[in-house]
Design an enzyme around this catalytic site. Structure first.
Site, PDB file in Angstrom:
ATOM      1  N   SER A  72     -19.266  40.379  51.347  1.00 49.38           N
ATOM      2  CA  SER A  72     -18.574  40.638  52.515  1.00 49.38           C
ATOM      3  C   SER A  72     -19.028  41.780  53.426  1.00 49.38           C
ATOM      4  CB  SER A  72     -16.782  40.622  52.248  1.00 49.38           C
ATOM      5  OG  SER A  72     -16.283  41.083  53.615  1.00 49.38           O
ATOM      6  N   TYR A 120      -9.143  44.456  48.571  1.00 47.12           N
ATOM      7  CA  TYR A 120      -9.989  43.261  48.910  1.00 47.12           C
ATOM      8  C   TYR A 120     -11.489  43.893  49.151  1.00 47.12           C
ATOM      9  CZ  TYR A 120     -12.730  39.770  51.675  1.00 47.12           C
ATOM     10  OH  TYR A 120     -13.543  38.782  52.080  1.00 47.12           O
TER      11      TYR A 120
HETATM   12  N1  LIG Z   1     -13.731  34.641  56.927  1.00 45.88           N
HETATM   13  C1  LIG Z   1     -14.290  35.893  57.120  1.00 45.88           C
HETATM   14  O1  LIG Z   1     -14.120  36.657  57.890  1.00 45.88           O
HETATM   15  C2  LIG Z   1     -15.019  36.358  55.677  1.00 45.88           C
HETATM   16  C3  LIG Z   1     -15.789  37.623  55.891  1.00 45.88           C
HETATM   17  C4  LIG Z   1     -16.500  38.072  54.675  1.00 45.88           C
HETATM   18  C5  LIG Z   1     -16.456  37.300  53.361  1.00 45.88           C
HETATM   19  N2  LIG Z   1     -15.489  36.230  53.288  1.00 45.88           N
HETATM   20  C6  LIG Z   1     -15.769  35.458  52.170  1.00 45.88           C
HETATM   21  O2  LIG Z   1     -16.158  34.048  52.311  1.00 45.88           O
HETATM   22  C7  LIG Z   1     -15.715  33.315  51.327  1.00 45.88           C
HETATM   23  C8  LIG Z   1     -15.128  31.804  51.825  1.00 45.88           C
HETATM   24  O3  LIG Z   1     -13.961  32.302  52.600  1.00 45.88           O
HETATM   25  P1  LIG Z   1     -13.537  31.591  53.949  1.00 45.88           P
HETATM   26  O4  LIG Z   1     -13.677  32.462  54.952  1.00 45.88           O
HETATM   27  O5  LIG Z   1     -14.265  30.247  54.086  1.00 45.88           O
HETATM   28  O6  LIG Z   1     -12.080  31.213  53.577  1.00 45.88           O
HETATM   29  P2  LIG Z   1     -11.267  29.906  53.313  1.00 45.88           P
HETATM   30  O7  LIG Z   1     -10.027  30.344  52.974  1.00 45.88           O
HETATM   31  O8  LIG Z   1     -11.518  28.843  54.192  1.00 45.88           O
HETATM   32  O9  LIG Z   1     -12.166  29.571  51.908  1.00 45.88           O
HETATM   33  C9  LIG Z   1     -12.013  29.826  50.695  1.00 45.88           C
HETATM   34  C10 LIG Z   1     -11.907  28.581  49.747  1.00 45.88           C
HETATM   35  O10 LIG Z   1     -11.431  29.139  48.420  1.00 45.88           O
HETATM   36  C11 LIG Z   1     -10.531  28.353  47.812  1.00 45.88           C
HETATM   37  N3  LIG Z   1      -9.971  29.272  46.710  1.00 45.88           N
HETATM   38  C12 LIG Z   1      -9.237  30.198  46.810  1.00 45.88           C
HETATM   39  N4  LIG Z   1      -8.720  30.914  45.776  1.00 45.88           N
HETATM   40  C13 LIG Z   1      -9.140  29.958  44.831  1.00 45.88           C
HETATM   41  C14 LIG Z   1      -9.227  29.741  43.441  1.00 45.88           C
HETATM   42  N5  LIG Z   1      -8.389  30.747  42.657  1.00 45.88           N
HETATM   43  N6  LIG Z   1      -9.631  28.719  42.722  1.00 45.88           N
HETATM   44  C15 LIG Z   1     -10.493  27.857  43.458  1.00 45.88           C
HETATM   45  N7  LIG Z   1     -10.588  27.685  44.913  1.00 45.88           N
HETATM   46  C16 LIG Z   1      -9.866  28.739  45.197  1.00 45.88           C
HETATM   47  C17 LIG Z   1      -9.599  28.100  49.049  1.00 45.88           C
HETATM   48  O11 LIG Z   1      -8.824  27.010  48.569  1.00 45.88           O
HETATM   49  C18 LIG Z   1     -10.531  27.787  50.087  1.00 45.88           C
HETATM   50  O12 LIG Z   1     -10.993  26.580  50.195  1.00 45.88           O
HETATM   51  C19 LIG Z   1     -14.697  34.066  50.566  1.00 45.88           C
HETATM   52  O13 LIG Z   1     -15.211  34.736  49.370  1.00 45.88           O
HETATM   53  C20 LIG Z   1     -14.378  35.467  51.215  1.00 45.88           C
HETATM   54  O14 LIG Z   1     -13.771  36.373  50.941  1.00 45.88           O
HETATM   55  C21 LIG Z   1     -15.013  35.550  54.613  1.00 45.88           C
END
Ligand SMILES: NC(=O)c1ccc[n+]([C@@H]2O[C@H](COP(=O)([O-])OP(=O)(O)OC[C@H]3O[C@@H](n4cnc5c(N)ncnc54)[C@H](O)[C@@H]3O)[C@@H](O)[C@H]2O)c1
Length: 252
Positions: free
Chosen positions: A143, A156
């Protein structure tokens, strides 16, 4: 004529967001896909969508913070497709925006268990398969919070600093084993992950976040998925490094 074997990709957190967007792009490139998530309904939907695009795919329901579940998704992947060539260690959550002293230990444990222990458990069980296989590439979703915390997001940020640490260590420690790890750092990506964090959002927190965040261009999950796939295909070149999808934000 010799057939080219399809490579096997395991993606955690592939029910929604970045994981799903990456799976959909990979489906068009003949990879075998193992879709892992604890959201069964959306995970099955991702799996159906990638099959419609012509990929062989399987859904495995797993909580990435549960060791038995992790062992199971690794075992199922190997039983079904023979090995794991690529591991996209992507599942993650946020917790409500708070100052550090305001977090309950239960919230701390929940996010540490999923974002850090979940990433570690995936590595613990996938790396032996890659060692056996003569190598592989891991992409860890980190991130912008791995470089600079956003306001009211300290725990986080700590989890995402930790996962960059794991990425660097793999880059350093597995060179002779042909196992590579690359971080991909989304910044402001349009998914629903922050819905859980936003429950505490008020004028004061919103102002602090605004004032401590430099201007940046938001990205779609589909755009960041391109970086995930680039990382996956260029593990040897990029191992130990992180692709910073900053959208113009400068962190120092
Ligand atoms: N959206 C942003 O702005 C952003 C920024 C930086 C980093 N990220 C990172 O990107 C990655 C993907 O997130 P996203 O933004 O696509 O959000 P999202 O919530 O759409 O996707 C995250 C997925 O992880 C799954 N998940 C969560 N906990 C879980 C568990 N214990 N076991 C199995 N599955 C689990 C959720 O069900 C979901 O499908 C994450 O690691 C997040 O921290 C996102």
């Amino acid at each position: 004529m010799e057939m080219t074997m399809s490579k096997v990709v395991v993606i955690t957190g592939a029910a929604t967001g970045l994981g799903r967007a990456t799976a959909l792009k990979l489906a068009k490139e003949q990879y075998h896909l193992v879709i892992v998530d604890f959201n069964e309904e959306e995970g099955i939907k991702t799996t159906e969508l990638v099959k419609e695009l012509g990929a062989e795919a399987m859904f495995v329901k797993a909580d990435v913070s549960n060791e038995e579940d992790v062992k199971n998704y690794v075992t199922r992947a190997v039983e079904t497709f023979g090995t794991i060539n690529y591991f996209l260690n992507n599942a993650g959550i946020m917790v409500p925006f708070r100052l550090i002293h305001e977090y309950d230990v239960t919230e701390y444990d929940r996010i540490m268990n999923i974002n850090v222990k979940g990433a570690f458990l995936g590595l613990k069980y996938v790396i032996p398969v890659m060692l056996e296989n003569g190598g592989g590439t891991i992409v860890n979703t980190v991130s912008s919070n791995s470089f600079k915390p956003t306001a009211y997001n300290g725990i986080y940020a700590a989890t995402k600093h930790a996962v960059i640490g794991l990425t660097k260590s793999i880059g350093q420690d597995y060179q002779s084993k042909q196992i590579f790890a690359v971080g991909v750092a989304p910044n402001n990506m349009k998914t629903n992950i922050s819905a859980n964090a936003a429950v505490t959002l008020n004028e004061e927190i919103g102002k602090a976040i605004y004032e401590t965040t430099a201007p940046n261009i938001a990205a779609t999950a589909e755009e960041v998925a391109e970086a995930m796939i680039f990382a996956m295909k260029n593990g040897q070149l990029l191992s130990g490094a992180t692709i910073n999808c900053a959208g113009g934000q400068i962190y120092n």
